[in-house]
Write a protein that holds these residues in place. Sequence first.
Motif, PDB file in Angstrom:
ATOM      1  N   PRO A   1       0.848  -1.209   0.000  1.00  0.00           N
ATOM      2  CA  PRO A   1       0.000   0.000   0.000  1.00  0.00           C
ATOM      3  C   PRO A   1       0.878   1.251   0.000  1.00  0.00           C
ATOM      4  CG  PRO A   1      -0.793  -1.608   1.610  1.00  0.00           C
ATOM      5  CD  PRO A   1       0.533  -2.114   1.115  1.00  0.00           C
ATOM      6  N   GLU A   2       0.377   2.308  -0.595  1.00  0.00           N
ATOM      7  CA  GLU A   2       1.180   3.519  -0.764  1.00  0.00           C
ATOM      8  C   GLU A   2       1.695   4.068   0.564  1.00  0.00           C
ATOM      9  OE1 GLU A   2       0.802   8.023  -2.699  1.00  0.00           O
ATOM     10  OE2 GLU A   2      -0.836   6.558  -2.886  1.00  0.00           O
ATOM     11  N   ARG A   3       0.881   4.000   1.620  1.00  0.00           N
ATOM     12  CA  ARG A   3       1.285   4.551   2.909  1.00  0.00           C
ATOM     13  C   ARG A   3       2.481   3.787   3.476  1.00  0.00           C
ATOM     14  NH1 ARG A   3      -1.178   7.778   6.671  1.00  0.00           N
ATOM     15  NH2 ARG A   3      -0.668   7.455   8.872  1.00  0.00           N
ATOM     16  N   GLU A   4       2.438   2.446   3.404  1.00  0.00           N
ATOM     17  CA  GLU A   4       3.544   1.635   3.929  1.00  0.00           C
ATOM     18  C   GLU A   4       4.806   1.835   3.096  1.00  0.00           C
ATOM     19  OE1 GLU A   4       2.489  -2.449   4.460  1.00  0.00           O
ATOM     20  OE2 GLU A   4       0.584  -1.977   5.433  1.00  0.00           O
ATOM     21  N   ARG A   5       4.622   1.927   1.791  1.00  0.00           N
ATOM     22  CA  ARG A   5       5.777   2.139   0.915  1.00  0.00           C
ATOM     23  C   ARG A   5       6.434   3.484   1.210  1.00  0.00           C
ATOM     24  NH1 ARG A   5       3.328   1.046  -3.423  1.00  0.00           N
ATOM     25  NH2 ARG A   5       3.003   3.143  -4.275  1.00  0.00           N
ATOM     26  N   GLU A   6       5.609   4.508   1.485  1.00  0.00           N
ATOM     27  CA  GLU A   6       6.131   5.840   1.783  1.00  0.00           C
ATOM     28  C   GLU A   6       6.895   5.845   3.105  1.00  0.00           C
ATOM     29  OE1 GLU A   6       4.494  10.462   2.183  1.00  0.00           O
ATOM     30  OE2 GLU A   6       3.081   8.770   2.041  1.00  0.00           O
ATOM     31  N   ILE A   7       6.378   5.131   4.107  1.00  0.00           N
ATOM     32  CA  ILE A   7       7.057   5.076   5.403  1.00  0.00           C
ATOM     33  C   ILE A   7       8.414   4.393   5.271  1.00  0.00           C
ATOM     34  CG2 ILE A   7       6.962   4.023   7.694  1.00  0.00           C
ATOM     35  CD1 ILE A   7       3.937   4.536   7.669  1.00  0.00           C
ATOM     36  N   LEU A   8       8.460   3.272   4.547  1.00  0.00           N
ATOM     37  CA  LEU A   8       9.742   2.574   4.357  1.00  0.00           C
ATOM     38  C   LEU A   8      10.733   3.449   3.601  1.00  0.00           C
ATOM     39  CD1 LEU A   8       8.650  -1.084   3.466  1.00  0.00           C
ATOM     40  CD2 LEU A   8       9.424  -0.170   5.666  1.00  0.00           C
TER      41      LEU A   8
ATOM     42  N   ILE B   1       9.053  11.002  11.001  1.00  0.00           N
ATOM     43  CA  ILE B   1       8.076  10.428  10.070  1.00  0.00           C
ATOM     44  C   ILE B   1       6.668  10.593  10.624  1.00  0.00           C
ATOM     45  CG2 ILE B   1       7.282   8.293   8.970  1.00  0.00           C
ATOM     46  CD1 ILE B   1      10.200   7.355   8.972  1.00  0.00           C
ATOM     47  N   GLY B   2       6.516  10.290  11.939  1.00  0.00           N
ATOM     48  CA  GLY B   2       5.203  10.420  12.557  1.00  0.00           C
ATOM     49  C   GLY B   2       4.692  11.851  12.512  1.00  0.00           C
TER      50      GLY B   2
ATOM     51  N   HIS C   1       3.102   4.288  16.443  1.00  0.00           N
ATOM     52  CA  HIS C   1       2.363   3.748  15.300  1.00  0.00           C
ATOM     53  C   HIS C   1       3.302   3.516  14.109  1.00  0.00           C
ATOM     54  CE1 HIS C   1      -1.090   2.847  12.848  1.00  0.00           C
ATOM     55  NE2 HIS C   1      -0.757   3.815  11.970  1.00  0.00           N
ATOM     56  N   VAL C   2       4.205   4.473  13.899  1.00  0.00           N
ATOM     57  CA  VAL C   2       5.188   4.305  12.814  1.00  0.00           C
ATOM     58  C   VAL C   2       6.043   3.074  13.072  1.00  0.00           C
ATOM     59  CG1 VAL C   2       7.218   5.312  11.703  1.00  0.00           C
ATOM     60  CG2 VAL C   2       5.227   6.755  12.229  1.00  0.00           C
ATOM     61  N   SER C   3       6.478   2.879  14.309  1.00  0.00           N
ATOM     62  CA  SER C   3       7.316   1.730  14.652  1.00  0.00           C
ATOM     63  C   SER C   3       6.587   0.422  14.382  1.00  0.00           C
ATOM     64  CB  SER C   3       7.731   1.818  16.122  1.00  0.00           C
ATOM     65  OG  SER C   3       8.479   0.678  16.496  1.00  0.00           O
ATOM     66  N   ARG C   4       5.290   0.357  14.787  1.00  0.00           N
ATOM     67  CA  ARG C   4       4.526  -0.875  14.557  1.00  0.00           C
ATOM     68  C   ARG C   4       4.354  -1.142  13.060  1.00  0.00           C
ATOM     69  NH1 ARG C   4       1.325   0.870  19.077  1.00  0.00           N
ATOM     70  NH2 ARG C   4      -0.183   1.780  17.629  1.00  0.00           N
ATOM     71  N   LEU C   5       4.105  -0.094  12.272  1.00  0.00           N
ATOM     72  CA  LEU C   5       3.947  -0.271  10.822  1.00  0.00           C
ATOM     73  C   LEU C   5       5.243  -0.787  10.165  1.00  0.00           C
ATOM     74  CD1 LEU C   5       1.857   2.861   9.747  1.00  0.00           C
ATOM     75  CD2 LEU C   5       1.164   0.452   9.620  1.00  0.00           C
ATOM     76  N   ILE C   6       6.355  -0.223  10.557  1.00  0.00           N
ATOM     77  CA  ILE C   6       7.636  -0.648   9.981  1.00  0.00           C
ATOM     78  C   ILE C   6       7.923  -2.107  10.342  1.00  0.00           C
ATOM     79  CG2 ILE C   6      10.132  -0.314  10.071  1.00  0.00           C
ATOM     80  CD1 ILE C   6       9.617   2.685  10.380  1.00  0.00           C
ATOM     81  N   THR C   7       7.724  -2.458  11.613  1.00  0.00           N
ATOM     82  CA  THR C   7       7.997  -3.828  12.054  1.00  0.00           C
ATOM     83  C   THR C   7       7.092  -4.818  11.334  1.00  0.00           C
ATOM     84  OG1 THR C   7       8.674  -3.021  14.232  1.00  0.00           O
ATOM     85  CG2 THR C   7       8.085  -5.358  14.042  1.00  0.00           C
ATOM     86  N   ARG C   8       5.805  -4.486  11.249  1.00  0.00           N
ATOM     87  CA  ARG C   8       4.849  -5.387  10.610  1.00  0.00           C
ATOM     88  C   ARG C   8       5.134  -5.535   9.115  1.00  0.00           C
ATOM     89  NH1 ARG C   8      -0.833  -3.306  11.598  1.00  0.00           N
ATOM     90  NH2 ARG C   8      -0.227  -1.887   9.896  1.00  0.00           N
ATOM     91  N   THR C   9       5.440  -4.436   8.446  1.00  0.00           N
ATOM     92  CA  THR C   9       5.698  -4.478   7.001  1.00  0.00           C
ATOM     93  C   THR C   9       6.976  -5.265   6.701  1.00  0.00           C
ATOM     94  OG1 THR C   9       4.623  -2.331   6.738  1.00  0.00           O
ATOM     95  CG2 THR C   9       6.032  -3.092   4.940  1.00  0.00           C
ATOM     96  N   CYS C  10       8.030  -5.027   7.453  1.00  0.00           N
ATOM     97  CA  CYS C  10       9.297  -5.738   7.223  1.00  0.00           C
ATOM     98  C   CYS C  10       9.142  -7.236   7.477  1.00  0.00           C
ATOM     99  CB  CYS C  10      10.389  -5.163   8.113  1.00  0.00           C
ATOM    100  SG  CYS C  10      10.932  -3.513   7.626  1.00  0.00           S
ATOM    101  N   ALA C  11       8.373  -7.606   8.503  1.00  0.00           N
ATOM    102  CA  ALA C  11       8.157  -9.022   8.788  1.00  0.00           C
ATOM    103  C   ALA C  11       7.393  -9.681   7.642  1.00  0.00           C
ATOM    104  CB  ALA C  11       7.405  -9.181  10.103  1.00  0.00           C
TER     105      ALA C  11
END
Length: 274
Positions: A217-224, A237-238, A247-257
Amino acid sequence: MQAERTRKTRTTKRSYDDSPDTAESFRRIAALPDGPERAALCQEVVCAWMPMAVRLARRFRHRGESAEDLTQVAQLGLVKAVSRFDPSLGTAFPSFAIPTILGEVKRHFRDDLWVVHVPRRVQELRGQVRSVDHELGATRGGTISAVGEIAAHTGLTEAEVRLGQGALEAFTAWSLDAVPGHPADGHPLTDTLGDIEPDFDLIVNREALRPLLRALPEREREILYMRFYCEMTQARIGAQLGVSQMHVSRLITRTCARLHDQVMAEPRAFRRAS
């Protein structure tokens, strides 16, 4: 008289001390059946002609093979010549034995000593090129002959000459511990070997991730992108996205996993996307 002396001189040049008179022995061998007596007589004849085999082996002493091994191969050729010789054909034994012995030695070089397998045609080209190169070099003080010169003297094409030249160094191999050139200034061949390129794994990882990143998703791609390419902190970033650092930390961890699991468990997905 002069012609007679010339004929005698030529005859003397062709005679050798290693040419015993074994005609009667060969006649006895031909008349005997297989058995101990015939085998003993053949062995006696082989021993009598052994000096000739040693002499013929010396012709190849500068080709990289030990004198002992060359002598053994030549002796094997002599044994074959004695066992196959038929005196009833009227041929002198040396006329039959010498080609047999030389053929055995040449076959040894052709079939047993090449470190790299080279087709027979290329081996023949190597021999022609090597012989003509030495001949031309001897007339010019050892200088290297050009490809065109060798081709003109052999009747080969320049491509065939290059093919033969390429096989010149394929006969023997150097140890990896060998030091080419002067030992004081050179380095062992092990120093020239390449090592594993660490960036290869990086390239593989990037290519595996590329289609998976596009599918995010665009939001996750933008955060990474902001975190790993722009090297922005999670707090920054937040603040830019209007969410908390947690929230940013949880998104990064979840997306990378999730990306890790996709790369490890679904390699076919990468092949289809690429």
